[in-house]
Design a protein around this motif. Structure first.
Motif, PDB file in Angstrom:
ATOM      1  N   VAL A 296      47.012  37.098  41.877  1.00  7.61           N
ATOM      2  CA  VAL A 296      47.406  38.472  42.216  1.00  7.61           C
ATOM      3  C   VAL A 296      48.585  38.915  41.362  1.00  7.61           C
ATOM      4  N   VAL A 297      49.600  38.042  41.243  1.00  9.33           N
ATOM      5  CA  VAL A 297      50.802  38.438  40.500  1.00  9.33           C
ATOM      6  C   VAL A 297      50.449  38.673  39.032  1.00  9.33           C
ATOM      7  N   VAL A 298      49.607  37.799  38.466  1.00 10.24           N
ATOM      8  CA  VAL A 298      49.213  37.971  37.061  1.00 10.24           C
ATOM      9  C   VAL A 298      48.359  39.222  36.907  1.00 10.24           C
ATOM     10  N   ALA A 299      47.422  39.432  37.853  1.00  9.03           N
ATOM     11  CA  ALA A 299      46.530  40.593  37.751  1.00  9.03           C
ATOM     12  C   ALA A 299      47.336  41.883  37.756  1.00  9.03           C
ATOM     13  N   VAL A 300      48.315  41.982  38.657  1.00  6.89           N
ATOM     14  CA  VAL A 300      49.122  43.206  38.690  1.00  6.89           C
ATOM     15  C   VAL A 300      49.957  43.302  37.423  1.00  6.89           C
ATOM     16  N   GLY A 301      50.381  42.147  36.908  1.00  7.66           N
ATOM     17  CA  GLY A 301      51.154  42.170  35.675  1.00  7.66           C
ATOM     18  C   GLY A 301      50.331  42.646  34.486  1.00  7.66           C
ATOM     19  N   VAL A 302      49.036  42.288  34.479  1.00  7.65           N
ATOM     20  CA  VAL A 302      48.193  42.636  33.339  1.00  7.65           C
ATOM     21  C   VAL A 302      47.642  44.051  33.477  1.00  7.65           C
ATOM     22  N   ALA A 303      47.168  44.376  34.675  1.00 10.20           N
ATOM     23  CA  ALA A 303      46.535  45.686  34.864  1.00 10.20           C
ATOM     24  C   ALA A 303      47.205  46.460  35.999  1.00 10.20           C
ATOM     25  N   PRO A 304      48.476  46.827  35.829  1.00 12.18           N
ATOM     26  CA  PRO A 304      49.161  47.512  36.929  1.00 12.18           C
ATOM     27  C   PRO A 304      48.547  48.868  37.252  1.00 12.18           C
ATOM     28  N   GLY A 305      48.008  49.532  36.210  1.00 13.69           N
ATOM     29  CA  GLY A 305      47.462  50.869  36.415  1.00 13.69           C
ATOM     30  C   GLY A 305      46.300  50.877  37.385  1.00 13.69           C
ATOM     31  N   PHE A 306      45.472  49.824  37.343  1.00 14.29           N
ATOM     32  CA  PHE A 306      44.326  49.734  38.239  1.00 14.29           C
ATOM     33  C   PHE A 306      44.774  49.740  39.698  1.00 14.29           C
ATOM     34  N   PHE A 307      45.800  48.923  39.987  1.00 13.26           N
ATOM     35  CA  PHE A 307      46.263  48.822  41.373  1.00 13.26           C
ATOM     36  C   PHE A 307      46.968  50.102  41.810  1.00 13.26           C
ATOM     37  N   LEU A 308      47.711  50.705  40.885  1.00 11.12           N
ATOM     38  CA  LEU A 308      48.387  51.961  41.220  1.00 11.12           C
ATOM     39  C   LEU A 308      47.351  53.046  41.522  1.00 11.12           C
ATOM     40  N   HIS A 309      46.286  53.040  40.739  1.00 10.78           N
ATOM     41  CA  HIS A 309      45.235  54.021  40.938  1.00 10.78           C
ATOM     42  C   HIS A 309      44.609  53.857  42.324  1.00 10.78           C
ATOM     43  N   LEU A 310      44.338  52.601  42.699  1.00  7.79           N
ATOM     44  CA  LEU A 310      43.797  52.322  44.037  1.00  7.79           C
ATOM     45  C   LEU A 310      44.751  52.825  45.108  1.00  7.79           C
ATOM     46  N   ALA A 311      46.066  52.514  44.925  1.00  5.55           N
ATOM     47  CA  ALA A 311      47.057  52.880  45.931  1.00  5.55           C
ATOM     48  C   ALA A 311      47.203  54.395  46.025  1.00  5.55           C
ATOM     49  N   GLU A 312      47.032  55.087  44.895  1.00  9.14           N
ATOM     50  CA  GLU A 312      47.155  56.546  44.938  1.00  9.14           C
ATOM     51  C   GLU A 312      46.002  57.185  45.708  1.00  9.14           C
TER      52      GLU A 312
END
Lengths: 483, 159
Positions: free
Chosen positions: A460-476
């Motif tokens: 999880v930590v690496v995934a957010v580090g590599v593709a933060p935009g994806f998670f931000l998009h989900l959260a938005e």
């Protein structure tokens, strides 16, 4: 906005509670058989709950129990973080409990009930529900914190957590009473309507109520000056419980804080933003400074979790779309890295116990380079060093603060994270740059569950580090009450 | 008795669990020197009640009065939590705060004509009962081990 009523919103929680009851029943039927199968049943319940919650992502916003519970994307996102915390804690628990002769079905049943309380808190849209679910999650956690009855620290953690937690819930309840007095309702959407233009709210009462509610939820989220229980409870509780508390409770408490402050009383924003910003500054600065003087790693991580509560609170102060999204991403990364860090503490065995004193970490990087590197990675992520997930989480929070004209808050927080970086990096320095003591073989815990849990946290930590935009998009996408 | 096996008394602790300590504490609880203080407190409460009774005599009780009463009870409870050191007394003070909130809820329900709050009060009572069960279990467990329910003795964990 008319919202469809349907009981299926509650299915994920029903799965958790059903799992808890099932565990207690099979333990009553076959009390002699205690072992990893209990943890397996718990994992099945948590995964079932997660799958059921996942189906709600694509559904339109639904509510249940007469509007007390709302099924929206925000709730699904928060539930996923909480269920993740429960899943990881369950993976780490069996070996730890077995070593101390505590592997009982009650532990897993309490864990499931507490998780159910947290997920319900994240989806509750009525203050009564907020109160009941906070009590549900806390009562289970009080017992879990004191589960190691033979150890004084565990008992003491339980007692302190219980007394201060109950004290905080009294404030919360009194706040709920005053909200009811001021608006004539406890439903968050109706409170919003009453406090908006054309509503009939008595603002003196509502203002007092919001302050009391913030005290009550601030206790659960461990914000300074309501943090006193946190270091003791985190240090004394069995480590899987600490990891679970640090991850799940915080996510649930902030989900509730966001719903109550940002969504139900946005009209009082000018009144609550100032005091909350003050608390935030106090939290990040005070916790970072105190953490520097800690020599017990579990206690240091407890202060670290307090300072992270301050960072999430910055996003709450921002009170904007991007603030809510930043808070969700932060909670996701925070849960993964903090459970990872506590998992590493469990990994480093010292005889029958675990290494908690900082001095015992010297030379770990020489003897056990891979494990020490993993721990260092989680610590760097907690410190917010790029390119870890922790860096992006902080980045989004600061960005949200600046966009809502709280740039000074971001500057103070950056200063505090510089102080905080000191004690995170210090552990890495002790591990890698000091000579290992003679005759200390530094065995690692060999349990498979713990390793899987650490791998998932790392992922999880690496995934957010590599593709933060994806998670931000989900959260938005996951804005409360469907936007 | 398996309980003693699970929860061995703390070796060498000054308050180690034994019969003599309990008897001594029981004796101390009803010691004559405590009596005048209790009497004075009771007299003070009675006096306040009489004064309030005279002031409010034949006046119609309003919702506001009940809200003030609940605030007073809440303050007494919160103050008690801050100054008292016995875990049981702390716990009673917390219960007092919860019941202050109940009074406020019922008063507001009367004031707004909305009976929803009555249901909330029932929920609170149930939650408080569950809290008593867990809380007393924790206090008893710690008292068995240390022979004291004084929260100032909880010093294993410190900064």
């Amino acid at each position: 906005m008319p919202v469809v009523q349907h009981w299926t919103v509650l299915l994920p929680e029903l799965a958790l509670v059903g799992g808890a009851i099932f565990l207690l029943l099979i333990d009553a039927a076959k009390p002699s058989q205690r072992g990893p199968h209990l943890a397996f049943i718990t994992l099945v319940a948590v995964v079932t709950s997660g799958v059921l919650a996942f189906f709600q992502w694509s559904h339109p916003t639904t509510s249940a129990l007469g509007g007390m519970v709302v099924g929206d994307k925000f709730g699904v996102f928060a539930r996923f973080i909480i269920l993740g915390a429960g899943f990881l804690a369950t993976l780490t628990a069996p070996a730890y409990l077995h070593r101390r002769g505590l592997d009982r079905a009650e532990f897993y049943a309490l864990l499931l009930l507490s998780t159910a309380g947290m997920t319900l808190l994240a989806v509750s849209s009525d203050l009564v529900m907020v109160f009941i679910t906070i009590e549900l999650l806390s009562l289970a956690l009080y017992v879990m914190a004191g589960f190691e009855r033979g150890r004084l620290e565990s008992q003491e953690a339980s007692m302190k957590y219980f007394l201060l937690g109950a004290f905080a819930s009294a404030f919360l309840l009194y706040g709920i009473a005053f909200v009811f007095g001021g608006t004539g309702t406890t439903n968050l959407l109706r409170i919003r309507a009453e406090t908006s233009l054309g509503g009939v709210a008595d603002f003196r009462l509502v203002g007092l109520a919001v302050a009391l509610l913030a005290v009550g939820l601030g206790f659960k989220a461990a914000m300074v000056p309501f943090h006193m229980w946190t270091p003791d409870a985190y240090q004394g509780a069995p480590t899987p419980v600490t990891a679970f508390m640090a991850g799940g409770t915080k996510a649930a408490a902030f989900a509730a804080l966001l719903r109550v402050l940002v969504l139900s009383v946005p009209e009082l924003r000018w009144d609550w933003q100032g005091p909350l910003a003050a608390l935030t500054v106090l939290t990040v600065v005070f916790a970072s400074i105190i953490a520097v003087s800690q020599t017990d790693v579990k206690r240091m991580l407890a202060y670290s979790s307090i300072s992270h509560a301050g960072f999430v609170a910055i996003a709450v102060v921002a009170a904007s779309r991007s603030g809510i999204a930043a808070a969700l991403v932060y909670l996701l990364v925070y849960t993964a890295m903090t459970i990872g860090a506590f998992g590493c503490v469990m990994l480093f065995r010292d005889g029958d116990g675990e290494r908690v004193h900082l001095a015992k970490y010297s030379g770990l990087g020489v003897r056990r380079p891979a494990a020490a590197a993993l721990f260092a990675f989680f610590l760097f992520s907690l410190a917010g060093i790029p390119p870890t997930g922790g860096f992006w989480a902080k980045w989004y929070v600061f960005f949200a603060a600046i966009r809502s004209h709280h740039a000074w808050l971001a500057i103070v927080a950056v200063g505090a994270s510089v102080i905080a970086a000191f004690f995170y990096v210090r552990v890495a320095v002790v591990m890698f740059m000091q000579e290992p003591p003679e005759g200390d073989e530094m065995e690692l815990d060999s349990s498979v569950g713990l390793k899987i849990a650490l791998a998932l946290c790392l992922l999880v930590v690496v995934a957010v580090g590599v593709a933060p935009g994806f998670f931000l998009h989900l959260a938005e996408k996951a804005l409360p009450f469907g936007g | 008795m398996t309980e003693t096996h699970d929860n061995p008394p703390l070796e060498g602790h000054p308050h180690a669990w034994n019969e003599a300590v309990i008897e001594a504490e029981a004796a101390a609880a009803v010691a004559p020197r405590r009596l005048p203080r209790a009497l004075a407190a009771a007299a003070a409460v009675l006096l306040v009640a009489i004064v309030v009774g005279i002031v409010l005599h034949r006046r119609e009780a309003t919702v506001g009065m009940y809200v003030w009463l609940s605030m007073l009870l809440f303050a007494v409870g919160a103050f008690g939590v801050l100054i008292r050191r016995n875990a049981l007394v702390l716990f009673m003070c917390i219960e007092l705060m919860l019941n202050a909130a109940n009074i406020a809820l019922v008063a507001f329900a009367r004031g707004t004509g909305n009976v929803e709050a009555h249901a909330v009060v029932l929920f609170v009572m149930i939650v408080a009962a569950a809290e008593v069960a867990v809380g007393l279990a924790i206090i008893v467990s710690i008292f068995r081990r240390r022979g004291s329910a004084n929260v100032d003795d909880l010093t294993t964990l410190k900064w």
